[in-house]
Design a protein around this motif. Sequence first.
Motif, PDB file in Angstrom:
ATOM      1  N   VAL A 185       5.339   7.512  11.765  1.00  0.00           N
ATOM      2  CA  VAL A 185       4.017   6.926  11.524  1.00  0.00           C
ATOM      3  C   VAL A 185       4.035   6.111  10.226  1.00  0.00           C
ATOM      4  CG1 VAL A 185       1.562   7.382  11.198  1.00  0.00           C
ATOM      5  CG2 VAL A 185       2.913   8.842  12.719  1.00  0.00           C
ATOM      6  N   PRO A 186       3.661   4.835  10.292  1.00  0.00           N
ATOM      7  CA  PRO A 186       3.579   4.047   9.054  1.00  0.00           C
ATOM      8  C   PRO A 186       2.563   4.642   8.077  1.00  0.00           C
ATOM      9  CG  PRO A 186       3.496   2.632  11.003  1.00  0.00           C
ATOM     10  CD  PRO A 186       3.373   4.041  11.491  1.00  0.00           C
ATOM     11  N   LEU A 187       2.909   4.610   6.807  1.00  0.00           N
ATOM     12  CA  LEU A 187       2.065   5.130   5.724  1.00  0.00           C
ATOM     13  C   LEU A 187       1.923   6.656   5.743  1.00  0.00           C
ATOM     14  CD1 LEU A 187      -0.901   2.590   5.434  1.00  0.00           C
ATOM     15  CD2 LEU A 187       1.064   2.828   3.929  1.00  0.00           C
ATOM     16  N   ALA A 188       2.576   7.333   6.684  1.00  0.00           N
ATOM     17  CA  ALA A 188       2.449   8.800   6.740  1.00  0.00           C
ATOM     18  C   ALA A 188       3.099   9.443   5.523  1.00  0.00           C
ATOM     19  CB  ALA A 188       3.069   9.340   8.026  1.00  0.00           C
ATOM     20  N   TYR A 189       4.269   8.937   5.119  1.00  0.00           N
ATOM     21  CA  TYR A 189       4.972   9.551   3.992  1.00  0.00           C
ATOM     22  C   TYR A 189       4.162   9.500   2.699  1.00  0.00           C
ATOM     23  CZ  TYR A 189       8.334   9.974   0.169  1.00  0.00           C
ATOM     24  OH  TYR A 189       8.963  10.323  -0.990  1.00  0.00           O
ATOM     25  N   ALA A 220       0.831  -1.210   0.000  1.00  0.00           N
ATOM     26  CA  ALA A 220       0.000   0.000   0.000  1.00  0.00           C
ATOM     27  C   ALA A 220       0.859   1.251   0.000  1.00  0.00           C
ATOM     28  CB  ALA A 220      -0.931  -0.012   1.212  1.00  0.00           C
ATOM     29  N   SER A 221       1.938   1.232   0.786  1.00  0.00           N
ATOM     30  CA  SER A 221       2.840   2.385   0.842  1.00  0.00           C
ATOM     31  C   SER A 221       3.492   2.648  -0.509  1.00  0.00           C
ATOM     32  CB  SER A 221       3.911   2.140   1.903  1.00  0.00           C
ATOM     33  OG  SER A 221       4.849   3.205   1.934  1.00  0.00           O
ATOM     34  N   TYR A 222       3.934   1.565  -1.166  1.00  0.00           N
ATOM     35  CA  TYR A 222       4.597   1.732  -2.456  1.00  0.00           C
ATOM     36  C   TYR A 222       3.624   2.238  -3.521  1.00  0.00           C
ATOM     37  CZ  TYR A 222       7.611   0.808  -6.430  1.00  0.00           C
ATOM     38  OH  TYR A 222       8.364   0.958  -7.566  1.00  0.00           O
ATOM     39  N   VAL A 223       2.402   1.710  -3.523  1.00  0.00           N
ATOM     40  CA  VAL A 223       1.412   2.137  -4.522  1.00  0.00           C
ATOM     41  C   VAL A 223       1.064   3.615  -4.328  1.00  0.00           C
ATOM     42  CG1 VAL A 223      -0.976   1.846  -5.276  1.00  0.00           C
ATOM     43  CG2 VAL A 223       0.452  -0.162  -4.874  1.00  0.00           C
ATOM     44  N   LEU A 224       0.827   4.028  -3.091  1.00  0.00           N
ATOM     45  CA  LEU A 224       0.493   5.431  -2.825  1.00  0.00           C
ATOM     46  C   LEU A 224       1.662   6.350  -3.176  1.00  0.00           C
ATOM     47  CD1 LEU A 224      -1.447   5.210   0.568  1.00  0.00           C
ATOM     48  CD2 LEU A 224      -2.381   5.758  -1.687  1.00  0.00           C
ATOM     49  N   GLN A 225       2.870   5.911  -2.832  1.00  0.00           N
ATOM     50  CA  GLN A 225       4.045   6.726  -3.147  1.00  0.00           C
ATOM     51  C   GLN A 225       4.225   6.868  -4.655  1.00  0.00           C
ATOM     52  OE1 GLN A 225       7.744   5.043  -1.793  1.00  0.00           O
ATOM     53  NE2 GLN A 225       8.952   6.817  -2.351  1.00  0.00           N
ATOM     54  N   SER A 226       4.105   5.770  -5.378  1.00  0.00           N
ATOM     55  CA  SER A 226       4.264   5.821  -6.839  1.00  0.00           C
ATOM     56  C   SER A 226       3.181   6.670  -7.483  1.00  0.00           C
ATOM     57  CB  SER A 226       4.231   4.403  -7.408  1.00  0.00           C
ATOM     58  OG  SER A 226       5.293   3.626  -6.904  1.00  0.00           O
ATOM     59  N   LEU A 227       1.943   6.514  -7.022  1.00  0.00           N
ATOM     60  CA  LEU A 227       0.834   7.305  -7.557  1.00  0.00           C
ATOM     61  C   LEU A 227       1.059   8.792  -7.325  1.00  0.00           C
ATOM     62  CD1 LEU A 227      -2.046   7.417  -8.770  1.00  0.00           C
ATOM     63  CD2 LEU A 227      -2.919   7.199  -6.435  1.00  0.00           C
ATOM     64  N   SER A 228       1.524   9.144  -6.133  1.00  0.00           N
ATOM     65  CA  SER A 228       1.750  10.550  -5.800  1.00  0.00           C
ATOM     66  C   SER A 228       2.896  11.138  -6.620  1.00  0.00           C
ATOM     67  CB  SER A 228       2.043  10.687  -4.305  1.00  0.00           C
ATOM     68  OG  SER A 228       1.014  10.130  -3.528  1.00  0.00           O
ATOM     69  N   LEU A 229       4.003  10.411  -6.695  1.00  0.00           N
ATOM     70  CA  LEU A 229       5.156  10.908  -7.446  1.00  0.00           C
ATOM     71  C   LEU A 229       4.853  10.996  -8.938  1.00  0.00           C
ATOM     72  CD1 LEU A 229       8.070   9.044  -5.648  1.00  0.00           C
ATOM     73  CD2 LEU A 229       7.655  11.511  -5.667  1.00  0.00           C
ATOM     74  N   TYR A 230       4.068  10.057  -9.447  1.00  0.00           N
ATOM     75  CA  TYR A 230       3.679  10.112 -10.854  1.00  0.00           C
ATOM     76  C   TYR A 230       2.863  11.373 -11.131  1.00  0.00           C
ATOM     77  CZ  TYR A 230       1.380   8.913 -15.242  1.00  0.00           C
ATOM     78  OH  TYR A 230       0.908   8.943 -16.534  1.00  0.00           O
ATOM     79  N   GLY A 231       1.902  11.676 -10.240  1.00  0.00           N
ATOM     80  CA  GLY A 231       1.093  12.877 -10.414  1.00  0.00           C
ATOM     81  C   GLY A 231       1.911  14.153 -10.324  1.00  0.00           C
ATOM     82  N   ILE A 232       2.837  14.209  -9.363  1.00  0.00           N
ATOM     83  CA  ILE A 232       3.690  15.394  -9.219  1.00  0.00           C
ATOM     84  C   ILE A 232       4.598  15.546 -10.430  1.00  0.00           C
ATOM     85  CG2 ILE A 232       5.575  16.408  -7.861  1.00  0.00           C
ATOM     86  CD1 ILE A 232       4.335  15.135  -5.379  1.00  0.00           C
ATOM     87  N   ALA A 233       5.167  14.441 -10.889  1.00  0.00           N
ATOM     88  CA  ALA A 233       6.061  14.494 -12.055  1.00  0.00           C
ATOM     89  C   ALA A 233       5.321  14.953 -13.304  1.00  0.00           C
ATOM     90  CB  ALA A 233       6.700  13.127 -12.277  1.00  0.00           C
TER      91      ALA A 233
END
Length: 225
Positions: A176-180, A26-39
């Motif tokens: 906090v887990p998943l906070a990032y 879940a952390s990796y998917v959210l991180q990738s989704l967020s970075l993709y949108g920002i990029a």
Amino acid sequence: MPETTALAIGFGVVIFYLVVLGLAIASYVLQSLSLYGIAKKRDIKCAWLAWVPVAINWIIGSVVDDFDSQNGHKRKWRVTLITLSVIVLVGLIAIYAVAIAMAVAMAMSGQMYDPSVYDPMVTKFVGFGIVMYVFFFAITFAVVLLQAISYICMFKIFEFIVPKKAVKYLILSFIVPLAYPICLLKCKDICPEKQVHVTPSVPAEAEEPAVLEEKSAETDEDKGE
């Protein structure tokens, strides 16, 4: 009763690892989704690399480089991050491959537990063991350095998008887990799009009056002569 206890412990361990694995995914998917949108908003090339392990660090560095360039700084965070990531990946693969190869070789030769042969083997491979220890220490240092630079880049992203909450987001990401990824997801929604400066072209209709004025001026000069 002991069998029931062992079964309960085993079931608990399996549940624990499944929860940890689920949080990691879940952390990796959210991180990738967020970075993709920002990029995408910052017009970063190959934004889809945010979904690829290791290559995701290239996108993180590229986003930070873009933010720094807007502030008048030219740095190469993406080069540093991807270089350290490749070093760590290759180093860990090499360590595990050598360890497995040595264990298999010793087991197949039947000399692992033979005292008459084991002592000479220890003497023979002690130099190799020292080299592997130094190599392992170097990889550990690279991992720590990669983690430190990743947190610096993380803070820079927060600082550019949400400057008033940058420190708060960074501390939450530590403890906090998943906070990032959640904080990064919030940043994606409010990240400003990159402004592309385009030099406006002069219409042909606007050029014609200027040309006519120049010709009329030349005609007046000829008449004066």
